[in-house]
Design a protein around this motif. Structure first.
Motif, mmCIF file in Angstrom:
data_model
loop_
_atom_site.group_PDB
_atom_site.id
_atom_site.type_symbol
_atom_site.label_atom_id
_atom_site.label_comp_id
_atom_site.label_asym_id
_atom_site.label_seq_id
_atom_site.Cartn_x
_atom_site.Cartn_y
_atom_site.Cartn_z
ATOM 1 N N ASN A 1 0.789 -1.242 0.000
ATOM 2 C CA ASN A 1 0.000 0.000 0.000
ATOM 3 C C ASN A 1 0.814 1.281 0.000
ATOM 4 O O ASN A 1 0.243 2.369 -0.067
ATOM 5 N N ASN A 2 2.134 1.194 0.111
ATOM 6 C CA ASN A 2 3.032 2.340 -0.069
ATOM 7 C C ASN A 2 2.671 3.574 0.769
ATOM 8 O O ASN A 2 2.368 4.633 0.230
ATOM 9 N N PRO A 3 2.722 3.475 2.092
ATOM 10 C CA PRO A 3 2.490 4.660 2.925
ATOM 11 C C PRO A 3 3.673 5.612 2.847
ATOM 12 O O PRO A 3 4.749 5.262 2.328
ATOM 13 N N ASP A 4 3.485 6.826 3.363
ATOM 14 C CA ASP A 4 4.542 7.841 3.358
ATOM 15 C C ASP A 4 5.335 7.887 4.653
ATOM 16 O O ASP A 4 6.473 8.362 4.663
ATOM 17 N N ILE A 5 4.735 7.431 5.747
ATOM 18 C CA ILE A 5 5.403 7.576 7.039
ATOM 19 C C ILE A 5 4.840 6.564 8.031
ATOM 20 O O ILE A 5 3.656 6.189 7.945
ATOM 21 N N LEU A 6 5.688 6.095 8.961
ATOM 22 C CA LEU A 6 5.269 5.223 10.056
ATOM 23 C C LEU A 6 5.304 6.017 11.349
ATOM 24 O O LEU A 6 6.243 6.787 11.582
ATOM 25 N N ILE A 7 4.297 5.803 12.183
ATOM 26 C CA ILE A 7 4.219 6.508 13.461
ATOM 27 C C ILE A 7 3.934 5.476 14.544
ATOM 28 O O ILE A 7 2.871 4.863 14.577
ATOM 29 N N GLY A 8 4.930 5.281 15.420
ATOM 30 C CA GLY A 8 4.795 4.286 16.477
ATOM 31 C C GLY A 8 6.124 4.114 17.184
ATOM 32 O O GLY A 8 7.044 4.907 17.013
ATOM 33 N N HIS A 9 6.235 3.064 17.972
ATOM 34 C CA HIS A 9 7.427 2.883 18.790
ATOM 35 C C HIS A 9 8.540 2.175 18.022
ATOM 36 O O HIS A 9 8.420 1.875 16.821
ATOM 37 N N SER A 10 9.639 1.894 18.723
ATOM 38 C CA SER A 10 10.868 1.419 18.080
ATOM 39 C C SER A 10 10.746 0.046 17.432
ATOM 40 O O SER A 10 11.544 -0.293 16.551
ATOM 41 N N LYS A 11 9.789 -0.758 17.850
ATOM 42 C CA LYS A 11 9.713 -2.112 17.300
ATOM 43 C C LYS A 11 9.379 -2.117 15.811
ATOM 44 O O LYS A 11 9.564 -3.126 15.141
ATOM 45 N N GLY A 12 8.905 -0.995 15.291
ATOM 46 C CA GLY A 12 8.601 -0.926 13.869
ATOM 47 C C GLY A 12 9.734 -0.380 13.026
ATOM 48 O O GLY A 12 9.593 -0.242 11.800
#
Length: 468
Positions: free
Chosen positions: A396-407
């Motif tokens: 799905n080609n998102p632009d950004i990830l928002i979350g903790h370090s495990k990602g």
């Protein structure tokens, strides 16, 4: 579209979790216990459980953290852990002299059916000093997540110590599992509104200490027992979160009429009015929080905060062209995901995927409620793991990830920017001091997100540029 990892065995589909997007229940309980003055957490189970929890907490908070264990052996697993439990409790009392021992059960002790309440009764009838209080939270990790354990521990403390009395002028604030800096921010807001506010729990000092002259076995700080006792006579309780541990897999009871959170217990058993709000991330949800404070204090929002709000609106306008229409993947514990999605929806970022390892059954409806214009366009996934998130991102080609370090490994592999928020943050300094809440916390989050998108665009440009 990839939905979940499955292993086929004898004609039946079984989900195979790979790198879970959640942590264990006793970990959350241990954090909550550290927020009460003089409390030492005790994990009733194997040494490995306590070691895993200490490793995660020390890595995030960068502090020495003691968590005791009843240290199950093969004999304990077969014959019961009563002897180990009593020995562990006595050792803690002798070495730490705690005011409270906060007990969390584990998968192993719950599975073999250890009756911790009976063990405590036997312990107190034996050679016991009588000065230490005990609190028990049932927290098997096969049922719920670290957030369920957190709320269960807080509720256990409140049920143990709160006393009903004539209503006073103080309030209770149940913020949930937030950063130590967010707790300090909330305490400052309470003071500015002239409200005597008890934070339940308050680990802003015990998990984020100043430098010590001498080592302290039990760090200073935490909600006092006097404050917990007074919680039963508060003017009101404010609780952040709408999923909490109220879902289908959480808590140790299935009857929704039975109180699960500490604030819910105070409302039903001690007539303390309860105001439940989403985490105040973004202008809309922070406005709702400040409106409640105005009602409770009888005062208008101090100018300090109206100016923060105004600067935040100005920043929204300045940076709108950089964020509008960008697609984000948000992951973490459920209430944090709800609050973050409401904020991103407010600033024009499209939430492509909202994912959590929690399985409350409530996540999608809460996101729809607080993202009313675009909520139906958001793909919401409960019980998700990071391999599922990675597969979804590849498609799905998102632009950004928002979350903790495990990602982080997903962001690295796919070449995407990542904003580290929430818990745990293992690969950066200051994860415990990130602000997320209020106008001030939202401002910092907004700036981080915008700058990450600008930096990515600069780094991806064949020529680069200096001016925006």
């Amino acid at each position: 579209m990839f939905e979940t990892n499955k292993v086929v065995h004898k004609g039946t589909d079984y989900k195979a979790t790979q790198n879970a997007c959640k942590l264990c229940s006793p970990l959350g309980a241990s954090v909550a216990y550290k927020g009460f003055e003089g409390c030492v957490p005790l994990i009733h189970g194997s040494q490995g459980c306590a070691t895993y929890i200490r490793r995660y907490l020390i890595s995030h908070y960068k502090e020495p953290i003691d968590i005791a264990s009843s240290n199950f052996t093969q004999d304990s697993t077969i014959f019961g852990g009563d002897r180990n439990f009593k020995l562990a409790a006595q050792n803690i009392i002798n070495q730490y002299k705690p005011k409270i021992i906060g007990i969390s059960t584990t998968c192993l002790s719950e599975t073999i059916g250890d009756d911790v309440t009976l063990f405590l009764h036997e312990l107190k009838s034996e050679d016991f000093d009588g000065k230490t209080e005990f609190v028990v939270a049932s927290t098997p990790s096969y049922q719920g997540t670290h957030i369920d354990g957190f709320h269960e521990a807080v509720a256990s403390v409140v049920r143990k110590f709160a006393k009903k009395a004539a209503p006073g002028n103080h309030i209770n604030l149940f913020p949930g599992f937030i950063s130590t800096e967010d707790i300090r921010l909330l305490k400052e807001i309470g003071v500015d509104f002239g409200l005597e506010t008890a934070i339940l729990p308050d680990y802003s000092e015990s998990l984020d200490n100043p430098v010590w002259d001498t080592y302290k076995r039990i760090p200073e700080g935490g909600t006092t027992m006097e404050e917990v006792e007074k919680s039963g006579s508060a003017k009101a309780s404010i609780e952040f979160g709408t999923v909490l541990n109220l879902g289908k897999l959480s808590g140790r009871v299935k009857n929704l009429n039975v109180t699960k959170t500490g604030a819910q217990y105070l409302e039903k058993q001690m007539d303390v009015p309860l105001v439940r709000l989403p985490m105040p991330i973004g202008i809309t949800q922070t406005d709702s929080f400040f409106e409640e404070l105005e009602k409770l204090s009888g005062k208008k929002t101090p100018e300090k905060y109206t100016k923060q709000r105004g600067r935040l609106i100005d920043a929204y306008v300045d940076a709108h062209k950089y964020v509008f229409g960008k697609k984000a993947v948000v992951y973490g514990e459920e209430d944090f995901v709800v609050g973050m999605c409401a904020f991103l929806d407010e600033i024009g970022i499209e939430i492509a995927l909202a994912a959590s390892g929690g399985e409350s059954g409530l996540l999608e409806q809460e996101i729809l409620k607080y993202c009313p214009e675009n909520g139906d366009k958001i793909t919401v996934r409960e019980g998700y793991d990071f391999e599922s998130i990675k597969e979804w991102c590849q498609s799905n080609n998102p632009d950004i990830l928002i979350g903790h370090s495990k990602g982080y490994y997903i962001a690295r592999e796919l070449g995407l920017p990542i904003i580290r928020v929430g818990f745990p943050i293992h690969d950066r300094i200051g994860g415990q001091r990130i602000k997320h809440l209020g106008y001030a916390g939202t401002q910092e989050l907004f700036d981080k997100i915008v700058n990450a998108l600008i930096e990515y665009k600069q780094d991806s440009s064949p020529v680069g540029y200096k001016y925006m």
